[in-house]
Design an enzyme around this catalytic site. Structure first.
Site, PDB file in Angstrom:
ATOM      1  N   ARG A  23      -5.263   5.344   5.109  1.00 36.23           N
ATOM      2  CA  ARG A  23      -4.084   4.655   5.663  1.00 36.23           C
ATOM      3  C   ARG A  23      -4.041   4.767   7.180  1.00 36.23           C
ATOM      4  O   ARG A  23      -3.762   3.790   7.870  1.00 36.23           O
ATOM      5  CB  ARG A  23      -2.801   5.214   5.052  1.00 36.23           C
ATOM      6  CG  ARG A  23      -2.633   4.875   3.577  1.00 36.23           C
ATOM      7  CD  ARG A  23      -1.422   5.537   2.972  1.00 36.23           C
ATOM      8  NE  ARG A  23      -1.543   6.982   3.123  1.00 36.23           N
ATOM      9  CZ  ARG A  23      -0.523   7.838   3.073  1.00 36.23           C
ATOM     10  NH1 ARG A  23       0.700   7.411   2.885  1.00 36.23           N
ATOM     11  NH2 ARG A  23      -0.722   9.133   3.206  1.00 36.23           N
ATOM     12  N   ASN A  41      -0.125   4.241  -0.139  1.00 35.27           N
ATOM     13  CA  ASN A  41      -0.799   4.682  -1.345  1.00 35.27           C
ATOM     14  C   ASN A  41      -0.027   4.177  -2.555  1.00 35.27           C
ATOM     15  O   ASN A  41       1.187   4.007  -2.490  1.00 35.27           O
ATOM     16  CB  ASN A  41      -0.855   6.217  -1.418  1.00 35.27           C
ATOM     17  CG  ASN A  41      -1.864   6.812  -0.462  1.00 35.27           C
ATOM     18  OD1 ASN A  41      -2.802   6.156  -0.030  1.00 35.27           O
ATOM     19  ND2 ASN A  41      -1.681   8.075  -0.135  1.00 35.27           N
TER      20      ASN A  41
END
Length: 98
Positions: A23, A41
């Protein structure tokens, strides 16, 4: 961004993409390309998000999501959907959602 074609897509990345700074690197790459959107996520151990910006830059982001990722990640599959042209960006910046 007058005269620039803007677009948007949603994505989901499968493989070893959680716990490997995916990320953070996605955010960094998107920002370097001048894109906006988000990444997070999922409970299914994938990473999903939305990217918006200049069409040419989005193509670069797609390639990065399909082939690069973070250094310790392993990308098995990248799925893109809801690809469309947009007249305005829906986000101010690119953020990591929790």
């Amino acid at each position: 961004m007058a005269g620039t074609k803007l677009a948007s897509f949603e994505y989901e990345i499968f493989g070893k993409v959680q716990g490997v700074f995916f990320r953070k690197y996605t955010q960094k790459t998107a920002e370097s390309l001048g894109l906006v959107g988000w990444v997070r996520n999922t409970e299914q151990k994938t990473v999903e998000g939305v990217a918006q910006g200049e069409e040419k830059k989005l193509a670069e982001m797609k390639k990065w999501l399909q082939t690069k990722g973070s250094r310790k990640s392993r990308i098995d599959r990248a799925v893109f959907k809801n690809e469309k042209s947009v007249s305005n960006l829906e986000f101010e910046d690119f953020v990591v959602r929790h």
